[in-house]
Design a protein around this motif. Structure first.
Motif, PDB file in Angstrom:
ATOM      1  N   ALA A  69       0.799  -1.230   0.000  1.00 44.28           N
ATOM      2  CA  ALA A  69       0.000   0.000   0.000  1.00 44.28           C
ATOM      3  C   ALA A  69       0.831   1.278   0.000  1.00 44.28           C
ATOM      4  O   ALA A  69       0.282   2.378   0.044  1.00 44.28           O
ATOM      5  N   HIS A  70       2.153   1.131  -0.026  1.00 43.41           N
ATOM      6  CA  HIS A  70       3.004   2.343  -0.032  1.00 43.41           C
ATOM      7  C   HIS A  70       4.163   2.128  -0.996  1.00 43.41           C
ATOM      8  O   HIS A  70       5.235   1.653  -0.616  1.00 43.41           O
ATOM      9  N   VAL A  71       3.911   2.460  -2.248  1.00 41.42           N
ATOM     10  CA  VAL A  71       4.856   2.107  -3.314  1.00 41.42           C
ATOM     11  C   VAL A  71       5.292   3.340  -4.103  1.00 41.42           C
ATOM     12  O   VAL A  71       4.485   4.187  -4.469  1.00 41.42           O
ATOM     13  N   HIS A  72       6.602   3.408  -4.326  1.00 38.05           N
ATOM     14  CA  HIS A  72       7.166   4.433  -5.211  1.00 38.05           C
ATOM     15  C   HIS A  72       7.792   3.732  -6.413  1.00 38.05           C
ATOM     16  O   HIS A  72       8.966   3.375  -6.383  1.00 38.05           O
ATOM     17  N   LEU A  73       6.988   3.539  -7.452  1.00 40.89           N
ATOM     18  CA  LEU A  73       7.529   2.933  -8.673  1.00 40.89           C
ATOM     19  C   LEU A  73       8.630   3.801  -9.265  1.00 40.89           C
ATOM     20  O   LEU A  73       9.490   3.317 -10.000  1.00 40.89           O
ATOM     21  N   SER A  74       8.598   5.089  -8.940  1.00 39.83           N
ATOM     22  CA  SER A  74       9.566   6.033  -9.515  1.00 39.83           C
ATOM     23  C   SER A  74      10.991   5.818  -9.033  1.00 39.83           C
ATOM     24  O   SER A  74      11.919   6.320  -9.660  1.00 39.83           O
ATOM     25  N   TRP A  75      11.151   5.145  -7.898  1.00 38.80           N
ATOM     26  CA  TRP A  75      12.501   5.004  -7.356  1.00 38.80           C
ATOM     27  C   TRP A  75      13.194   3.840  -8.056  1.00 38.80           C
ATOM     28  O   TRP A  75      12.825   2.677  -7.873  1.00 38.80           O
ATOM     29  N   PRO A  76      14.260   4.134  -8.841  1.00 42.33           N
ATOM     30  CA  PRO A  76      14.910   3.088  -9.638  1.00 42.33           C
ATOM     31  C   PRO A  76      15.526   1.993  -8.773  1.00 42.33           C
ATOM     32  O   PRO A  76      15.704   2.169  -7.565  1.00 42.33           O
ATOM     33  N   LEU A 131      -4.263  10.163  -3.996  1.00 41.44           N
ATOM     34  CA  LEU A 131      -3.484  11.388  -3.838  1.00 41.44           C
ATOM     35  C   LEU A 131      -2.581  11.232  -2.621  1.00 41.44           C
ATOM     36  O   LEU A 131      -2.973  10.599  -1.646  1.00 41.44           O
ATOM     37  N   LYS A 132      -1.397  11.811  -2.666  1.00 45.60           N
ATOM     38  CA  LYS A 132      -0.476  11.713  -1.534  1.00 45.60           C
ATOM     39  C   LYS A 132      -0.170  13.102  -1.010  1.00 45.60           C
ATOM     40  O   LYS A 132       0.393  13.942  -1.715  1.00 45.60           O
ATOM     41  N   LEU A 133      -0.549  13.341   0.269  1.00 44.66           N
ATOM     42  CA  LEU A 133      -0.365  14.647   0.904  1.00 44.66           C
ATOM     43  C   LEU A 133       0.595  14.526   2.086  1.00 44.66           C
ATOM     44  O   LEU A 133       0.527  13.557   2.848  1.00 44.66           O
ATOM     45  N   GLY A 144       5.640  -0.498   2.465  1.00 45.23           N
ATOM     46  CA  GLY A 144       6.937  -0.314   3.062  1.00 45.23           C
ATOM     47  C   GLY A 144       7.861   0.731   2.512  1.00 45.23           C
ATOM     48  O   GLY A 144       8.986   0.790   2.952  1.00 45.23           O
ATOM     49  N   ASP A 145       7.446   1.591   1.541  1.00 42.26           N
ATOM     50  CA  ASP A 145       8.420   2.588   1.105  1.00 42.26           C
ATOM     51  C   ASP A 145       9.678   1.925   0.567  1.00 42.26           C
ATOM     52  O   ASP A 145      10.774   2.465   0.695  1.00 42.26           O
ATOM     53  N   PHE A 146       9.549   0.735  -0.014  1.00 44.42           N
ATOM     54  CA  PHE A 146      10.747   0.018  -0.459  1.00 44.42           C
ATOM     55  C   PHE A 146      11.384   0.707  -1.672  1.00 44.42           C
ATOM     56  O   PHE A 146      10.724   1.432  -2.407  1.00 44.42           O
TER      57      PHE A 146
HETATM   58 ZN   LIG Z   1       6.996   6.936   0.770  1.00 49.93          ZN
END
Ligand SMILES: [Zn+2]
Length: 416
Positions: A67-74, A183-185, A321-323
């Motif tokens: 539930a906490h994913v940053h696809l943008s982070w290579p 949306l992320k605030l 997890g902000d992985f």
């Molecule tokens: Zn994050």
């Protein structure tokens, strides 16, 4: 005629109730993109009329979700947010595609965006996956992170900066119009940036209520970065659906969460804090001194305590997890579940539920359970994750991943 697949001889972790839990030896019949039947023992099916996949005692569970994913982070990301945000678009898009594929191959069939580095990373990746151009999970797309003037990340040039409720409502509407659905605030600080401590609160009730209302009008929802108690309480009382981190919980925050029990989800990112305070980030310059100044040690213990309270209260915790940092590398996503078992006291099945059953209703997809009618997103692994949660982290045990009834990943090391 739709294609039917019979999965034979499986240890089935249904994540569905009743009947709850685990079928030690059973069969699953898939019809098209859905589960048709689930049974203990053998299903009576004409094996010539279906494709038969004998998994020989492997565990079959719903595809996992984060539930906490940053696809943008290579894959080689090292906290260089601004350079990723400003990277040339074409190579960056390929980096994002590699991350999406990594989620899928790690057993994850659903990811919820938690903010992108370039505005359309989640949306375009989702579109390419949906067209069949790329392997990847189902994506609930997020957009550029939104913060308040003067608050954390406002001076980085990679966030949308708002000043009041009207401004925020417009920013939410603009993102939703492009296809963003979560949306992320930023509504609290984060000790890792010492000028913006976790107890800081940004935005206010009027702003959040406007954001929630506007997102709702577009069939989207609001998620927030909220580490301190006051920010968590504000998010819960204004109708925010997904609260990230929630590291500190006082009585007021718990009261507001309790009142929203049926439509609020808390996503901690516990493994991230664990890795930080365990020194895993030290090779990348996150020194013990920096951790000390961040207050992360205290935050880590408070978060473990808070998660135990939430669990006792029956407030839904969803895995995320902000992985993507080198110390919480892409592909190690299921380490989050191990921390829930090890530190929060969940059973392995409970931990699995945070990444399956409890995520479906959050996003409104019919996923996260193995029951007739559900979408057939499945993970097949050797070993028994209901007694040893760590088997989910082992790439060599991952046999295959199905998405919508189709084999989306088959382990080439097992099936040459
Ligand atoms: Zn994050």
């Amino acid at each position: 005629m739709t294609e039917r697949t019979l999965i034979r001889n499986a240890r089935i972790v249904t994540c569905s109730e009743p009947p709850a839990g685990v079928i030690a030896d059973g069969d699953i019949l898939l019809d098209g993109d859905r589960v048709a039947e689930v049974s203990a023992g053998r299903l009576a099916v004409d094996e010539h009329a279906v494709r038969v996949v004998d998994v020989r005692g492997a565990a079959v569970l719903p595809g996992l979700g984060d539930a906490h994913v940053h696809l943008s982070w290579p894959l080689d990301f090292v906290f260089d947010h601004v350079s990723v945000a400003n990277a040339p678009a074409a190579p960056h898009a390929l980096d994002v595609a590699a991350v999406a594929r990594t989620y899928l191959e790690s057993g994850y069939t659903l990811v919820i965006g938690a903010g992108v580095s370039q505005p359309f990373d989640d949306i375009r990746t989702r579109d390419a996956i949906d067209r069949g151009y790329l392997p990847g999970p189902r994506i609930l797309p997020s957009g550029t992170m939104i913060t308040e003037a003067g608050a954390i990340s406002a001076d980085t040039g990679m966030t949308t900066v708002v000043t009041d409720a009207r401004d925020l409502r417009e920013a939410v509407a603009r993102q939703c119009d492009t296809g963003v659905r979560v949306l992320k605030l930023f509504i609290s600080g984060d000790g890792i940036v010492p000028e913006y401590p976790s107890d800081d609160v940004y935005m206010n009730d009027e702003m959040l209520a406007a954001a929630v209302d506007e997102a709702d009008r577009h069939g989207a929802f609001i998620s927030v970065h909220a580490r301190g108690s006051a920010s968590v309480a504000m998010a819960a009382r204004t109708g925010v659906r997904l609260i990230h981190h929630a590291c500190f919980l006082d009585e007021a925050a718990l009261r507001e969460l309790r009142a929203r029990r049926d439509d609020v989800w808390v996503c901690p990112g516990l493994h991230y804090l664990y890795a930080m305070v365990s020194g895993h980030a030290e090779p990348w310059g996150v020194t013990p001194d920096k951790i000390e100044r961040a207050g992360y040690e205290k935050e880590f213990h408070a978060q473990v305590e808070g998660l135990r309270l939430l669990r006792d209260e029956g407030i839904r915790i969803v895995a995320g997890g902000d992985f993507g940092h080198q110390w919480t590398r892409h592909g190690t996503y299921a380490a989050e579940l191990e921390r829930y078992v090890e530190l929060v006291g969940m059973s392995p099945v409970e931990a699995i539920n945070t990444a399956t059953r409890d995520l479906g209703p959050l996003v409104g997809f019919d996923v996260g359970q193995i029951r007739p009618g559900a979408l057939a997103d499945l993970l097949i692994v050797d070993g028994d994750p209901t007694t040893d949660i760590t088997v989910l982290q082992d790439p060599d045990r991952r046999r295959a991943v199905l998405k919508g009834g189709e084999f989306a990943y088959v382990n080439p090391r097992l099936y040459p």
